[in-house]
Design a protein around this motif. Sequence first.
Motif, mmCIF file in Angstrom:
data_model
loop_
_atom_site.group_PDB
_atom_site.id
_atom_site.type_symbol
_atom_site.label_atom_id
_atom_site.label_comp_id
_atom_site.label_asym_id
_atom_site.label_seq_id
_atom_site.Cartn_x
_atom_site.Cartn_y
_atom_site.Cartn_z
ATOM 1 N N GLN A 1 -2.131 16.351 -3.406
ATOM 2 C CA GLN A 1 -2.122 14.928 -3.104
ATOM 3 C C GLN A 1 -1.534 14.688 -1.715
ATOM 4 N N SER A 2 -2.139 13.734 -1.012
ATOM 5 C CA SER A 2 -1.632 13.385 0.310
ATOM 6 C C SER A 2 -1.797 11.888 0.540
ATOM 7 N N PRO A 3 -0.885 11.303 1.357
ATOM 8 C CA PRO A 3 0.326 11.943 1.877
ATOM 9 C C PRO A 3 1.379 12.101 0.791
ATOM 10 N N GLU A 4 2.458 12.797 1.089
ATOM 11 C CA GLU A 4 3.544 12.927 0.121
ATOM 12 C C GLU A 4 4.227 11.589 -0.081
ATOM 13 N N ALA A 5 4.351 10.821 1.001
ATOM 14 C CA ALA A 5 4.967 9.501 0.928
ATOM 15 C C ALA A 5 4.217 8.552 1.849
ATOM 16 N N LEU A 6 4.141 7.300 1.446
ATOM 17 C CA LEU A 6 3.406 6.286 2.205
ATOM 18 C C LEU A 6 4.187 4.982 2.156
ATOM 19 N N ARG A 7 4.469 4.459 3.334
ATOM 20 C CA ARG A 7 5.194 3.191 3.414
ATOM 21 C C ARG A 7 4.246 2.141 3.987
ATOM 22 N N LEU A 8 4.082 1.042 3.290
ATOM 23 C CA LEU A 8 3.173 -0.022 3.702
ATOM 24 C C LEU A 8 3.907 -1.348 3.751
ATOM 25 N N GLN A 9 3.393 -2.233 4.556
ATOM 26 C CA GLN A 9 3.846 -3.616 4.520
ATOM 27 C C GLN A 9 3.020 -4.341 3.459
ATOM 28 N N GLU A 10 3.612 -5.326 2.854
ATOM 29 C CA GLU A 10 2.890 -6.128 1.875
ATOM 30 C C GLU A 10 1.599 -6.641 2.497
ATOM 31 N N GLY A 11 0.490 -6.446 1.791
ATOM 32 C CA GLY A 11 -0.795 -6.897 2.296
ATOM 33 C C GLY A 11 -1.559 -5.863 3.110
ATOM 34 N N GLU A 12 -0.907 -4.744 3.448
ATOM 35 C CA GLU A 12 -1.532 -3.709 4.273
ATOM 36 C C GLU A 12 -2.272 -2.714 3.381
ATOM 37 N N SER A 13 -3.569 -2.773 3.336
ATOM 38 C CA SER A 13 -4.371 -1.914 2.458
ATOM 39 C C SER A 13 -4.374 -0.468 2.948
ATOM 40 N N THR B 1 5.725 3.118 -1.127
ATOM 41 C CA THR B 1 6.716 2.058 -0.980
ATOM 42 C C THR B 1 6.059 0.905 -0.235
ATOM 43 N N VAL B 2 6.105 -0.265 -0.833
ATOM 44 C CA VAL B 2 5.527 -1.458 -0.217
ATOM 45 C C VAL B 2 6.661 -2.414 0.125
ATOM 46 N N HIS B 3 6.808 -2.699 1.403
ATOM 47 C CA HIS B 3 7.875 -3.588 1.871
ATOM 48 C C HIS B 3 7.394 -5.026 1.952
ATOM 49 N N PRO B 4 8.257 -5.971 1.561
ATOM 50 C CA PRO B 4 7.854 -7.379 1.611
ATOM 51 C C PRO B 4 7.778 -7.883 3.050
#
Lengths: 113, 114
Positions: free
Chosen positions: A6-18, A110-113
Amino acid sequence: EDQVTQSPEALRLQEGESSSLNCSYTVSGLRGLFWYRQDPGKGPEFLFTLYSAGEEKEKERLKATLTKKESFLHITAPKPEDSATYLCAVINAGGTSYGKLTFGQGTILTVHP
Amino acid sequence: DGGITQSPKYLFRKEGQNVTLSCEQNLNHDAMYWYRQDPGQGLRLIYYSQIVNDFQKGDIAEGYSVSREKKESFPLTVTSAQKNPTAFYLCASSIDRGFPYEQYFGPGTRLTVT
């Protein structure tokens, strides 16, 4: 031996960022591919099963697709509550152990507000 | 409500002691499974059972034992022979009719051995 990466190992997104999570697999005949969501300290929660290339499944903001070599979990306009570890697993076509899942290591979203 | 229960949620044991983890399901599923989860690793299969009074070893069965005396119950014993028993243990169940149905998981038991 079946392998799931599985990739990526970690993914950080902003809310609304597909975005999309990838699950690449090597199996001796795929019988099924499963996606699960796991929150910290809890058991995995079933999301989707895909059985053949070209198949797609949707649930709220999530859409899972399958090709002959990989699966994608697309997340559209994510919200903070979508933050979790997403696990991919496969079952191969061989032998009598058709209930035996081989899991990938997961993608921590992780999805940040 | 149908589901899978595991108890206890947290378990602490001294090295050298055997410990039994409970798993019960009321989903009327035929097959039950035990997995182990360690940080940074995928779930690994310990044992599985497709029918009462029958079970098979998974990938990491050494140091573990199971029984399947009832359809609803699949307890796992972690013996003193298991070299690294500290982990998060997950029980699962599924329909088993010769088709790859999804597995449903319990809430898990976190075992710490010191």
